[in-house]
Design a protein around this motif. Structure first.
Motif, mmCIF file in Angstrom:
data_model
loop_
_atom_site.group_PDB
_atom_site.id
_atom_site.type_symbol
_atom_site.label_atom_id
_atom_site.label_comp_id
_atom_site.label_asym_id
_atom_site.label_seq_id
_atom_site.Cartn_x
_atom_site.Cartn_y
_atom_site.Cartn_z
ATOM 1 N N GLY A 146 5.649 -4.421 -1.240
ATOM 2 C CA GLY A 146 4.736 -5.227 -0.432
ATOM 3 C C GLY A 146 3.669 -4.373 0.232
ATOM 4 N N LEU A 147 4.071 -3.194 0.734
ATOM 5 C CA LEU A 147 3.109 -2.289 1.371
ATOM 6 C C LEU A 147 2.138 -1.721 0.342
ATOM 7 N N HIS A 148 2.647 -1.398 -0.844
ATOM 8 C CA HIS A 148 1.764 -0.933 -1.929
ATOM 9 C C HIS A 148 0.695 -1.991 -2.226
ATOM 10 N N THR A 149 1.121 -3.251 -2.293
ATOM 11 C CA THR A 149 0.184 -4.357 -2.562
ATOM 12 C C THR A 149 -0.868 -4.427 -1.460
ATOM 13 N N LEU A 155 -3.922 8.743 2.684
ATOM 14 C CA LEU A 155 -3.152 9.030 1.466
ATOM 15 C C LEU A 155 -2.532 10.430 1.521
ATOM 16 N N MET A 156 -3.318 11.395 2.008
ATOM 17 C CA MET A 156 -2.842 12.786 2.066
ATOM 18 C C MET A 156 -1.665 12.920 3.036
ATOM 19 N N ALA A 157 -1.703 12.153 4.140
ATOM 20 C CA ALA A 157 -0.597 12.205 5.106
ATOM 21 C C ALA A 157 0.700 11.718 4.479
ATOM 22 N N GLY A 158 0.600 10.752 3.567
ATOM 23 C CA GLY A 158 1.786 10.255 2.872
ATOM 24 C C GLY A 158 2.314 11.221 1.834
ATOM 25 N N THR A 161 0.139 4.140 -8.169
ATOM 26 C CA THR A 161 1.274 3.530 -7.465
ATOM 27 C C THR A 161 2.548 4.362 -7.672
ATOM 28 N N GLU A 162 2.459 5.375 -8.548
ATOM 29 C CA GLU A 162 3.612 6.252 -8.787
ATOM 30 C C GLU A 162 3.722 7.329 -7.698
#
Length: 329
Positions: free
Chosen positions: A11-14, A166-169, A259-260
């Protein structure tokens, strides 16, 4: 994040991809495609070296450069030598000089690293390489690993904010904290005319004339006097880079984040979402979308401020950052 149910993570990816998934197909269908020959033949003409000469006496920032992965990158570095490291990442159609109004208010307490993102400003652009968000995240992370004392406080504006998220993740070891300042990529409850125009292939970030520079500045900056003053200063660079900027925008939409790989939702670093409510580029309700994706984040909205808080209200921006960083100590 490992304990989050797969369904919740999906759901978060979406949610993370909602804006790009909404805009990209229509934009790529209707927008003028990049001109391959003009991109390859492009020659940089910029007033940036002159700007750097002028501010160096005031800020003391030194220009540095180094090869990182597949690019030669350029950044400004200075401030308190033993202070906590702060990385500043600019947005689309911009460069490291966007941060110069903010820099004097951070110099005495922090060591600053102000990067020209790969393909932008004085950093290298290569027509044969890809400039998707995953590529840019990897390049910035490699630069931080090699040249910044980490963990650092990373502040990203607009697309720089999206790269930061994105980098923080993906690279938590590089982060002491993250500040997402009017970040791109969050699908808000409402949309700006700019966002709606993208779906018709219209993109005022691709500047063809002085009038186009005025349009872009008035979208990016709520303060009309600042917008009016900056347009003629920015016009030469923006017009010179128009073919490259069109190409870089296409690249960002064609090569959407994988998404990978871990996304923004994997971010565990202390995070501040800062947003000017008069943003005419990215609707401020995107702040609440980012807040859903990163639930531990603090949300701070500025009244009477547009897309570039560090340009319009540098003192207020610096105070908010200093307060946030102090609260972590």
């Amino acid at each position: 994040m490992g304990h989050m149910p797969a369904q919740a993570l999906m759901g978060l990816h979406t949610l993370e991809h909602a804006f790009l998934n909404d805009v990209a197909p229509s934009y790529l269908l209707h927008a003028r495609p990049p001109h391959g020959l003009k991109i390859r033949q492009w020659k940089k003409r910029t007033a940036v070296p002159l700007i750097n000469t002028l501010h160096k006496g005031v800020t003391g920032l030194r220009r540095k450069s180094a090869p990182v992965l597949d690019h030669d990158l350029v950044w400004l570095e200075g401030g308190k030598a033993d202070g906590p490291a702060v990385v500043l990442l600019h947005g689309f159609a911009s460069n490291k000089e966007n941060w110069l109004s903010l820099v004097p208010f951070l110099l005495k307490t922090h060591r600053l690293f102000v990067l020209d993102l790969p393909g932008w400003g004085e950093s290298q652009f290569n027509a044969n390489l890809t400039y998707g968000l995953d590529d840019q995240v990897a390049r910035v992370a490699a630069w931080m690993t090699a040249h910044v004392p980490t963990p650092a406080h990373v502040v990203g504006n607009s697309v720089g904010g999206l790269i930061t998220a994105l980098m923080a993740g993906r690279h938590p070891e590089l982060f002491q904290s993250a500040c997402l300042m009017n970040p791109a990529g969050g699908k808000g409850a409402d949309h700006t005319r700019f966002e709606a125009g993208l779906k018709q292939g219209k993109n005022p970030m691709i500047v063809e004339s002085l009038a186009g520079a005025h349009t872009l500045m008035s979208l990016a900056i709520h303060n009309k006097a600042i917008a009016l003053a900056l347009a003629p200063l920015m016009a030469q660079d923006l017009i010179n880079r128009r073919h490259v900027n069109r190409h870089l925008f296409h690249q960002m939409l064609v090569h959407s984040p994988s998404t990978e790989l871990p996304g923004m939702a994997a971010n565990q670093s202390p995070t501040l979402i800062m947003w000017g409510k008069e943003d005419k580029l990215v609707h401020y309700t995107g702040a609440f979308t980012y807040g859903e994706i990163i639930p531990h984040a603090e949300v701070l909205l500025f009244d009477g401020v547009g897309h570039l808080p560090m340009v319009e209200t540098p003192v207020r921006t610096a105070k908010a950052l200093q307060r946030f960083w102090s609260s972590l100590a």
